[in-house]
Design a protein around this motif. Structure first.
Motif, PDB file in Angstrom:
ATOM      1  N   HIS A  88       0.900  -1.152   0.030  1.00 12.97           N
ATOM      2  CA  HIS A  88      -0.024   0.127   0.076  1.00 12.97           C
ATOM      3  C   HIS A  88       0.909   1.165  -0.189  1.00 12.97           C
ATOM      4  CE1 HIS A  88       1.096  -0.003   4.137  1.00 12.97           C
ATOM      5  NE2 HIS A  88       0.597  -1.190   4.392  1.00 12.97           N
ATOM      6  N   ALA A  89       0.358   2.537   0.219  1.00 13.85           N
ATOM      7  CA  ALA A  89       1.035   3.640   0.033  1.00 13.85           C
ATOM      8  C   ALA A  89       2.098   3.728   1.120  1.00 13.85           C
ATOM      9  CB  ALA A  89      -0.119   4.895   0.246  1.00 13.85           C
ATOM     10  N   LEU A  90       2.070   3.271   2.303  1.00  9.80           N
ATOM     11  CA  LEU A  90       3.282   3.470   3.039  1.00  9.80           C
ATOM     12  C   LEU A  90       4.392   2.422   2.683  1.00  9.80           C
ATOM     13  CD1 LEU A  90       1.241   2.949   6.615  1.00  9.80           C
ATOM     14  CD2 LEU A  90       2.281   5.190   5.485  1.00  9.80           C
ATOM     15  N   HIS A  91       4.197   1.543   1.726  1.00 10.69           N
ATOM     16  CA  HIS A  91       5.153   0.863   1.342  1.00 10.69           C
ATOM     17  C   HIS A  91       5.755   1.643   0.231  1.00 10.69           C
ATOM     18  CE1 HIS A  91       2.966  -2.462   3.373  1.00 10.69           C
ATOM     19  NE2 HIS A  91       4.248  -2.779   3.456  1.00 10.69           N
ATOM     20  N   GLY A  92       5.095   2.525  -0.422  1.00  7.07           N
ATOM     21  CA  GLY A  92       5.723   3.588  -1.628  1.00  7.07           C
ATOM     22  C   GLY A  92       5.041   3.077  -2.728  1.00  7.07           C
ATOM     23  N   LEU A  93       4.059   2.263  -2.806  1.00  5.41           N
ATOM     24  CA  LEU A  93       3.270   2.085  -4.078  1.00  5.41           C
ATOM     25  C   LEU A  93       1.924   2.958  -3.990  1.00  5.41           C
ATOM     26  CD1 LEU A  93       3.014   0.351  -6.658  1.00  5.41           C
ATOM     27  CD2 LEU A  93       2.051  -1.373  -5.400  1.00  5.41           C
ATOM     28  N   LEU A  94       1.686   3.823  -4.828  1.00  9.20           N
ATOM     29  CA  LEU A  94       0.497   4.611  -4.920  1.00  9.20           C
ATOM     30  C   LEU A  94      -0.351   3.789  -5.995  1.00  9.20           C
ATOM     31  CD1 LEU A  94       2.401   7.998  -5.204  1.00  9.20           C
ATOM     32  CD2 LEU A  94       1.762   6.696  -3.127  1.00  9.20           C
ATOM     33  N   ARG A  95      -1.672   3.760  -5.495  1.00  2.20           N
ATOM     34  CA  ARG A  95      -2.832   3.234  -6.292  1.00  2.20           C
ATOM     35  C   ARG A  95      -3.846   4.245  -6.674  1.00  2.20           C
ATOM     36  NH1 ARG A  95      -2.259  -2.532  -5.989  1.00  2.20           N
ATOM     37  NH2 ARG A  95      -1.092  -3.057  -4.278  1.00  2.20           N
ATOM     38  N   VAL A  96      -4.072   4.223  -7.871  1.00  3.42           N
ATOM     39  CA  VAL A  96      -5.014   5.204  -8.559  1.00  3.42           C
ATOM     40  C   VAL A  96      -6.086   4.269  -9.311  1.00  3.42           C
ATOM     41  CG1 VAL A  96      -3.547   7.346  -8.407  1.00  3.42           C
ATOM     42  CG2 VAL A  96      -3.865   5.852 -10.516  1.00  3.42           C
ATOM     43  N   ARG A  97      -7.173   5.192  -9.522  1.00  7.21           N
ATOM     44  CA  ARG A  97      -8.400   4.430 -10.292  1.00  7.21           C
ATOM     45  C   ARG A  97      -8.196   4.596 -11.667  1.00  7.21           C
ATOM     46  NH1 ARG A  97     -12.401   2.509  -6.980  1.00  7.21           N
ATOM     47  NH2 ARG A  97     -13.789   2.457  -8.983  1.00  7.21           N
ATOM     48  N   THR A  98      -7.780   5.578 -12.243  1.00  7.04           N
ATOM     49  CA  THR A  98      -7.815   5.700 -13.874  1.00  7.04           C
ATOM     50  C   THR A  98      -6.755   6.524 -13.958  1.00  7.04           C
ATOM     51  OG1 THR A  98      -9.075   7.838 -13.844  1.00  7.04           O
ATOM     52  CG2 THR A  98     -10.332   5.660 -13.723  1.00  7.04           C
ATOM     53  N   LEU A  99      -6.240   6.793 -15.317  1.00  6.18           N
ATOM     54  CA  LEU A  99      -5.047   7.653 -15.784  1.00  6.18           C
ATOM     55  C   LEU A  99      -5.261   9.000 -15.542  1.00  6.18           C
ATOM     56  CD1 LEU A  99      -2.466   7.399 -17.084  1.00  6.18           C
ATOM     57  CD2 LEU A  99      -3.686   7.448 -19.383  1.00  6.18           C
ATOM     58  N   LYS A 100      -6.724   9.404 -15.548  1.00  6.10           N
ATOM     59  CA  LYS A 100      -6.970  10.784 -15.440  1.00  6.10           C
ATOM     60  C   LYS A 100      -6.693  11.180 -13.796  1.00  6.10           C
ATOM     61  CE  LYS A 100     -10.798  10.678 -18.578  1.00  6.10           C
ATOM     62  NZ  LYS A 100     -12.483  11.116 -19.029  1.00  6.10           N
ATOM     63  N   ASP A 101      -6.579  10.491 -13.115  1.00  2.02           N
ATOM     64  CA  ASP A 101      -6.062  10.996 -11.585  1.00  2.02           C
ATOM     65  C   ASP A 101      -4.591  11.468 -11.717  1.00  2.02           C
ATOM     66  OD1 ASP A 101      -8.750  10.113 -10.691  1.00  2.02           O
ATOM     67  OD2 ASP A 101      -7.728   8.089 -10.110  1.00  2.02           O
ATOM     68  N   ILE A 102      -3.932  10.884 -12.879  1.00  2.47           N
ATOM     69  CA  ILE A 102      -2.488  11.540 -13.033  1.00  2.47           C
ATOM     70  C   ILE A 102      -2.292  12.671 -13.878  1.00  2.47           C
ATOM     71  CG2 ILE A 102      -0.359  10.874 -13.571  1.00  2.47           C
ATOM     72  CD1 ILE A 102      -1.032   8.135 -12.793  1.00  2.47           C
ATOM     73  N   THR A 103      -2.928  12.479 -15.302  1.00  2.00           N
ATOM     74  CA  THR A 103      -3.154  13.369 -16.246  1.00  2.00           C
ATOM     75  C   THR A 103      -4.558  13.412 -16.619  1.00  2.00           C
ATOM     76  OG1 THR A 103      -2.796  11.581 -17.970  1.00  2.00           O
ATOM     77  CG2 THR A 103      -0.642  12.550 -17.012  1.00  2.00           C
ATOM     78  N   ASP A 104      -5.031  14.772 -16.385  1.00  2.00           N
ATOM     79  CA  ASP A 104      -6.140  15.095 -16.996  1.00  2.00           C
ATOM     80  C   ASP A 104      -5.925  16.364 -18.319  1.00  2.00           C
ATOM     81  OD1 ASP A 104      -8.866  15.649 -17.673  1.00  2.00           O
ATOM     82  OD2 ASP A 104      -9.449  15.931 -15.758  1.00  2.00           O
ATOM     83  N   ASP A 105      -5.800  17.403 -17.127  1.00  2.00           N
ATOM     84  CA  ASP A 105      -5.352  18.702 -18.191  1.00  2.00           C
ATOM     85  C   ASP A 105      -4.091  19.085 -17.506  1.00  2.00           C
ATOM     86  OD1 ASP A 105      -8.857  19.815 -18.158  1.00  2.00           O
ATOM     87  OD2 ASP A 105      -7.368  19.070 -20.004  1.00  2.00           O
ATOM     88  N   ALA A 106      -2.945  18.938 -18.411  1.00  2.00           N
ATOM     89  CA  ALA A 106      -1.554  19.424 -17.570  1.00  2.00           C
ATOM     90  C   ALA A 106      -1.491  20.795 -17.152  1.00  2.00           C
ATOM     91  CB  ALA A 106      -0.588  18.975 -18.608  1.00  2.00           C
TER      92      ALA A 106
END
Length: 506
Positions: A397-415
């Motif tokens: 999980h996040a405390l181990h350094g692995l970040l989980r998101v649901r979709t690609l838009k959570d990272i790049t939507d409108d730069a």
């Protein structure tokens, strides 16, 4: 000069072998070439003083007819068909012409034939069997015939002798043996490689003939084997740190070396590199793209080396250890035979990696990569996975350094879009799709499922040089710089890196 010395050694060796073989053949041939001189042939049966015998008559004495064993048996035994009995009693005796009596057709006048005890007739004599003395006037052809009859095995059944020593088949066999031995000594390595290739081809050809287990049972056994490998690698806490500390030697050069992959063989490293510089000590160049080093550098030895050369490290790295020069080096499995661990530097991708083929093995490969990246100390590169179903490493999980998101838009939507780190203690600050520093990896995005058509444009933007992310995905991503192939038997072909890897199950 070195090759001349080797050639001279081979020449001396071949002469020695040839002389020894020639001497052995000469002694053996002389021993068996003339067996009549070594031991005269003994009669088939010893004669007693009261032996019955018959003196073979000449044609003049027998009304112009040449006597045969049949006529002798008919005259002395009353039945010509009993001639084999006479033949067996006289086989091996010497005839008056000097030959050895082995065939009925050899019968000559004057020869004293021993007869069975029930023989009778006016021409049958009783007494001591006369000993035949070979005639001194026997012709050379008769002598040669005697030699050929008495020792057919010594001359190969009629083959001629050379100078009374070597038969032609023996000489040819000796020369062939010396030639074969010479070829095996001089070309032993190519011959060994050819033998291995032939053996591998025979194994592949025989593979369809092997009895096969049911598919479900075979997959279950393979899964257990890969799981055992995963436990073995997880318990190995020394190899990865020692490899990273050893590679620090290459990062301290004036022009740092780009390392693409590393084979961690017990007490030895084999690194695939790209450089025009010569290999520094203690590394040696295997060829233009591979360097080898014997022995590994432990963390303690690396610290002592840093103090010796006066390397000044930042304060934050002194608390947790010296920052590593290849932070994206990850272990993906072992070689097919299990002799070495395979590590790949994902920071050299400069784009995306597509793992094609078997979905399950491809996902296991991604899991091994992520686990290897998370084990790296002083890591400052965010690792994000689009995995709401927690297919990949569900225990992380996040405390181990692995970040989980649901979709690609959570990272790049409108730069530029910012994704806050879910835990400040990760030290990752913000994940940004912004211009990166030269040579810096902005982040790693892991896709445990093949990307959809709607995500291709966003992924291409994310992996562009201006943004600097690296995408690791299952399935095909157009424009991928690296393409690997996963197979149902748990093996992975790493494309241009040239490794065949057995992938563990975590």
């Amino acid at each position: 000069m070195r090759y001349q010395r080797v050639a001279m050694r081979y020449a001396v060796l071949m002469w020695t072998i040839g002389l020894a073989l020639g001497s052995a053949l000469t002694v053996g041939q002389l021993t068996v070439a003339q067996p009549a001189q070594a031991a005269p042939a003994a009669p088939a049966a010893s004669a007693t003083p009261s032996t019955k015998f018959y003196i073979v008559k000449s044609a003049d004495q027998n009304n112009g007819q040449q006597e045969t064993l049949f006529t002798v048996a008919e005259r002395t035994l009353g039945d010509g068909t009993r001639f084999p009995e006479i033949m067996s009693l006289n086989s091996g005796r010497t005839l008056p012409n000097g030959t050895v009596f082995t065939q009925p057709e050899q019968l000559v006048p004057g020869f004293a034939l021993r007869l069975p005890d029930d023989a009778g007739g006016p021409d049958v004599q009783v007494g001591t069997l006369p000993q035949t003395q070979p005639s001194a006037a026997a012709s050379p052809s008769a002598s040669a015939s005697a030699s050929g009859s008495s020792a057919p095995s010594s001359s190969g059944g009629g083959s001629s002798l050379i100078d009374g020593q070597f038969s032609i088949p023996t000489l040819v066999a000796g020369l062939a043996g010396v030639t074969l031995l010479t070829v095996l000594i001089v070309a032993r390595r190519p011959v060994a490689r050819a033998a291995r290739r032939i053996a591998a081809a025979l194994r592949r050809a025989a593979r369809p003939l092997r009895p096969r287990l049911p598919r479900a049972l075979s997959q279950s056994r393979l899964r257990r084997r890969r799981a055992a490998l995963g436990r073995t690698l997880a318990a190995d806490t020394h190899t990865l740190p020692d490899v990273r500390n050893t590679l620090r030697e290459l990062s301290r050069l004036t022009a740092p070396i780009r390392v693409y992959s590393v084979l961690a063989i017990p007490n030895r490293l084999l690194a695939a590199v790209t450089t025009t510089a010569p290999a520094p000590e203690p590394w040696t160049a295997v060829d233009s793209t591979r360097w080898e080093r014997s022995g590994l550098t432990s963390r303690t030895e690396a610290g002592e080396a840093s103090e010796a050369d006066g390397t000044d490290q930042p304060d934050e790295t002194r608390e947790t250890g010296e920052a590593l020069p290849y932070p994206h080096l990850a272990r993906i499995g072992v070689t097919e035979r299990g002799h070495a661990q395979v590590l790949v530097d994902l920071g050299q991708i400069n784009g995306s990696l597509s793992i094609l083929g078997d979905l399950r093995v491809a996902q296991d490969t991604l899991a091994a990569i992520v686990r290897g990246l998370l084990e790296a100390p002083n890591r400052d590169t965010p690792i994000v996975t689009i995995d709401p179903e927690r297919v990949l490493l569900p225990e992380f999980h996040a405390l181990h350094g692995l970040l989980r998101v649901r979709t690609l838009k959570d990272i790049t939507d409108d730069a530029p879009v910012q994704l806050p780190a879910p835990a400040p203690e990760l030290g990752l600050d913000l994940i940004r799709t912004a211009a990166r520093r030269p040579g810096h990896v902005a982040g790693l995005l892991v896709l445990p499922k093949p990307p959809g058509e709607d995500d291709l444009a966003a992924l291409a933007h994310l992996t562009s040089p201006a943004v600097g992310w690296i995408v690791l995905t299952v399935g095909n991503l157009p424009g991928s710089h690296w393409r690997w192939n996963a197979f149902p038997d748990g093996t992975l072909h790493t494309g241009v890196l040239g490794h065949k890897v057995f992938v563990p199950v975590g």
